[in-house]
Design an enzyme around this catalytic site. Structure first.
Site, mmCIF file in Angstrom:
data_model
loop_
_atom_site.group_PDB
_atom_site.id
_atom_site.type_symbol
_atom_site.label_atom_id
_atom_site.label_comp_id
_atom_site.label_asym_id
_atom_site.label_seq_id
_atom_site.Cartn_x
_atom_site.Cartn_y
_atom_site.Cartn_z
ATOM 1 C CE LYS A 49 -7.228 12.890 -0.059
ATOM 2 N NZ LYS A 49 -7.427 11.631 -0.752
ATOM 3 N NE ARG A 50 -2.904 7.503 6.283
ATOM 4 C CZ ARG A 50 -1.663 7.545 5.787
ATOM 5 N NH1 ARG A 50 -0.682 8.092 6.494
ATOM 6 N NH2 ARG A 50 -1.414 7.041 4.598
ATOM 7 C CG HIS A 100 -2.110 -0.866 1.109
ATOM 8 N ND1 HIS A 100 -3.239 -0.538 0.392
ATOM 9 C CD2 HIS A 100 -2.341 -2.103 1.624
ATOM 10 C CE1 HIS A 100 -4.113 -1.527 0.481
ATOM 11 N NE2 HIS A 100 -3.596 -2.483 1.223
ATOM 12 C CE LYS A 114 -14.659 4.929 -0.068
ATOM 13 N NZ LYS A 114 -13.912 5.077 1.188
ATOM 14 C CE LYS A 145 -3.233 9.853 2.747
ATOM 15 N NZ LYS A 145 -3.717 9.137 1.549
ATOM 16 C CB THR A 154 -10.809 3.858 -1.744
ATOM 17 O OG1 THR A 154 -10.540 4.229 -0.395
ATOM 18 C CG2 THR A 154 -10.028 2.606 -2.091
#
Length: 802
Positions: free
Chosen positions: A539-540, A360, A651, A545, A647
């Site tokens: 998100k985390r 991952h 969505k 990110k 993911t």
């Protein structure tokens, strides 16, 4: 083969369900209806629905035993399952009956559903992916168990202090009875740590000096239309001796309870802070605890049906979700060789034939490494086995340049790769980068071992359940049956050309936004414009990110609006959500900055109608189900080459949000499917990022070349968002100016330009709706059903049972 269950046998009338609820209020909750609380009603409904799930659960188990079918065992540190009641009602086809029955008993159905706490069993995409996979395995009739830890407190409950900093407190989701689980005291194993190893010829005897009991708790996971159900088995830690009565009688009350407290620590918290030696030891013990219990349970189940251990790979497929369960290889080898007498090399080959590994991350620092000294201290026999596995690999590949044990560390990524028969990435780009970067040498030694299985999400949870208005439009347009055949969404395309369809699609988005607007007002006291663009990044929190890229652009936008208030600006509500790991200082500083930027911007009356920043605390699955259907713009802005898949991006697209993003992870495949004209691309490619880092002062050059970025950074450094304190964000600013490994500065101007293209597109509402609807229609490929079919065919070699 089990008989397929016809849809007609599933429904239960509202009257029957009402009677079942009343029975559980009386006999399970010990109340009558007059005195039943909201909790009583929710538990009674849960138990009534659970009763309906048990029949297909038992039937699936019996069918698997009867067929002596191969089973899949999915090992994951996280299962972010969220609330289960609505999901189970939806999958059993009882939504209308449940709504009518609950209303007839004097309760509001939505309020009852909202009373269920989110199961605090995960953090982000890793855990939510595991939950989607469980749903899809049950929907497809793939015999499977999910294995994890029954965390008492999960990750943590997030709140924000008066200064905008993240505050972590214990999650209390298990303070109330968890209505979905079945306690299985008969399924318990002693899990040891430390101790000594005695060589006995060809094998060894490990004698731990400490141990806890792993006790099983089972939750049935029902698939679509109730045709099949699998099991999520979570392990809770208990002491061998629960209570020291002698110590208690001597007045040492704390000492008397110490064994229980020590054991419960193992299953208390998800991802304890591992910046200390004690934290590292606890993390390693957690990983071994649940993995060892799971492997023993798997062998117990196999041995109840089969005598020949050589047949294990034909009946057992074990999937390691990231490196957390990497100790599964050595533990399975130990059980086969030391306890069952199999030759060591045969045990290694047998274990490898059972094991698969999902990678991952592309960041070497995120691939777990344990100090060799710690591994030897906590798991001495496993350290010996790891060294022998390393030796066997070196013997088979004399010119190999990669070792599992190196520099005083045990590299769990390399261990996972070497002990797996298949290694998979989770998007097309990611899988190629896995081959070329983190496992380049191992890929050369083992060509064909790395395969791709692009992630997906369950349409039952993320479209049918989360967005019922859009689901109704889809069904009205293309008919029933898309929920387990999501690629049928392409049938929407002809309708998108019709004005009536686009009007209805836009109206649904507007209704979802009004619902979210009311929730934000109720929860946060912030009034937002429902007609503004809802621009969302949830998100985390991690530097790759790039939530700080988003907030820097927000500051620059605010400055531009203030300078030119009559400009052609698209009104925006910038929404953030997510948690930072307690020990991740820089991520927590980004959260701190976002909250303080929100405080300043939201108090500016001159820009309030054009720009608002909202950051609701304690992001979880339930919050995502609120935010995603109401989103207009999806922020997928990670540094190219760092996001394995994502993911959330799927969505958002499925729910009719447009994406602004880099060519990273599954963004690449989303853009290919929806069309470049329906995706707002910016930023460097993964190769360009690597090349840019070769320039030592790339950040300084980018800042100098960008007046907007320079002004935004200077505003942060001036104390404008920290009550005049110029040092508050100095570490964050200095990191961007001098290092900027994640190329925030280099990508800033491209991101700004892409956001202005977003503004231009927003100015044409009907065309925006057309683009959004195309995103929905063309992203049906991102179903976790399709992903699981890939795993079943390419990795697990298993056929569906329905």
């Amino acid at each position: 083969m089990p008989t397929k269950i016809s849809k007609e046998t599933l429904p239960m009338t509202a009257t029957e369900l009402r009677d079942a609820i009343l029975k559980h209020i009386e006999y399970s909750q010990g109340k009558d209806l007059v005195h039943a609380s909201l909790y009583d009603m929710r538990m009674a409904l849960t138990l009534a629905i659970r009763d309906r799930v048990i029949e297909p659960w038992f039937r699936a188990t019996r069918a698997t035993y009867a067929a002596q079918s191969k089973r899949v065992y999915y090992l994951s540190m996280e299962f972010l399952i969220g609330r289960l009641l609505e999901d189970a009602i939806l999958n059993t086809g009882l939504t209308e009956a449940a709504r009518e029955a609950v209303a007839g008993l004097g309760f509001d159905f939505d309020t009852v559903l909202a009373d269920e706490p989110d199961a605090a069993l995960g953090n982000g995409g890793l855990g939510r992916l595991a939950a989607c996979f469980l749903d899809s395995m049950s929907t497809l009739g793939c015999p499977a168990y999910g294995y994890g830890i029954r965390y008492e407190h999960g990750l943590f409950r997030q709140s924000f202090g008066p200064d905008g900093r993240q505050v972590e407190t214990a999650e209390d989701w298990l303070r109330q009875k968890h209505g979905w689980e079945f306690e299985r005291p008969e399924a318990s194993f002693n899990i040891g740590f430390g101790g000594s190893v005695a060589e006995t010829g060809r094998s060894a005897v490990w004698t731990p000096d400490d141990a806890v009991i792993a006790k099983a708790y089972d939750t049935p996971i029902i698939g679509w239309q109730g045709k099949w159900a699998n099991t999520l088995r979570l392990w809770g830690a208990e002491p061998l001796t629960a209570f020291d009565l002698a110590a208690f009688n001597k007045g040492d009350f704390a000492g008397a309870a110490a064994p229980e407290a020590l054991a419960r620590t193992i299953s208390r918290v998800l991802y304890p802070d591992d910046t200390t030696d004690q934290g590292k030891e606890l993390r390693l013990k957690q990983e071994f605890f649940f993995t060892a219990a799971s492997i023993r349970d798997i062998l117990r189940r196999f041995s109840a049906e089969h005598n020949d251990l050589a047949a294990l790979p034909s009946k057992v497929a074990i999937q390691m979700n990231d490196t957390h369960p990497a100790i599964a290889g050595p533990e399975l080898v130990r059980l086969l060789a030391d306890e069952r007498g199999m030759a060591f090399e045969q045990a290694v080959d047998t274990a490898r034939a059972c094991l698969g590994y999902t990678n991952h991350t592309l960041m070497p620092e995120a691939l777990e490494r344990w100090p060799e000294k710690l591994m030897t201290q906590v798991l001495p026999r496993h350290m010996q086995i790891i060294e022998r596995i390393d030796e066997l690999h070196a013997k088979a590949h004399p010119k190999r340049k990669v070792s599992i044990v190196e520099g005083g560390e045990v590299k769990m990524g390399e261990l996972s790769f070497i002990m797996a028969n298949k290694v998979n990435g989770v998007s097309a780009l990611h899988s190629e980068l896995v081959k070329d970067t983190v496992f380049a040498e191992l890929n050369k030694l083992h060509p064909g071992r790395i395969v791709n299985e692009t992630n997906g999400v369950t349409p039952r949870r993320w479209v049918k359940g989360a967005n019922p208005r859009l689901s109704a439009l889809i069904t009205d347009t293309i008919g029933e049956g898309w929920e387990d055949n999501l690629e049928r969404l392409v049938e929407l395309e002809p309708a998108i050309a019709e004005q009536g369809f686009r009007d209805r699609f836009a109206a649904i988005k507007a209704e979802n936004k009004r619902d979210l607007t009311a929730w934000i007002e109720r929860e946060m006291g912030i009034s937002v414009n429902p007609d503004a663009m809802f621009d969302v990044q949830i998100k985390r929190f991690h530097e790759y990110k790039r939530q700080h890229l988003n907030i820097l652009e927000t500051i620059a936008l605010w400055q531009e609006i203030r300078a030119n208030p009559k400009g052609n600006w698209a009104p925006r509500v910038k929404i953030f959500g997510g948690k930072a790991a307690p020990g991740y200082v820089m991520a927590k500083e980004i959260i701190h900055l976002i909250n303080n930027v929100a405080r300043v911007i939201n108090s500016d009356k001159s820009t309030r109608d054009l720009l608002t920043v909202v950051y609701p605390a304690n992001y979880n699955v339930t919050m995502a189900e609120r935010l995603i259907p109401a989103s207009d713009l999806s922020e997928q802005i990670s540094t190219a080459g760092k996001e394995a898949s994502g993911t959330g991006n799927m969505k958002f697209s499925l729910n009719g949000a447009l994406t602004i993003g880099t060519l990273d992870g599954a963004n690449v495949e989303i853009r290919e499917l929806v069309g470049a004209e329906n995706f707002f691309l910016f930023g460097m490619t993964a190769d360009e990022v690597v090349k840019r880092r070769e320039t030592p002062d790339h950040a300084a050059r980018a800042i100098k070349a960008s007046p907007r970025l320079s002004a935004a950074l200077e505003m942060i450094e001036s104390g404008a968002f920290s009550n005049g304190d110029k040092t508050t964000y100095s570490d964050l600013a200095q990191n961007l100016r001098s290092h900027d490994y994640f190329t925030v500065c280099a990508d800033f101007d491209s991101y700004w330009d892409a956001q202005r293209r977003v503004d231009q597109a927003w100015a044409d509402p009907d065309n925006w709706t057309r683009m959004a609807a195309i995103n929905t229609a063309r992203t049906g490929w991102f179903s976790s059903d399709r992903t699981i079919k890939g795993y079943m065919a390419d990795i697990w070699k298993i056929d569906p049972m329905i």
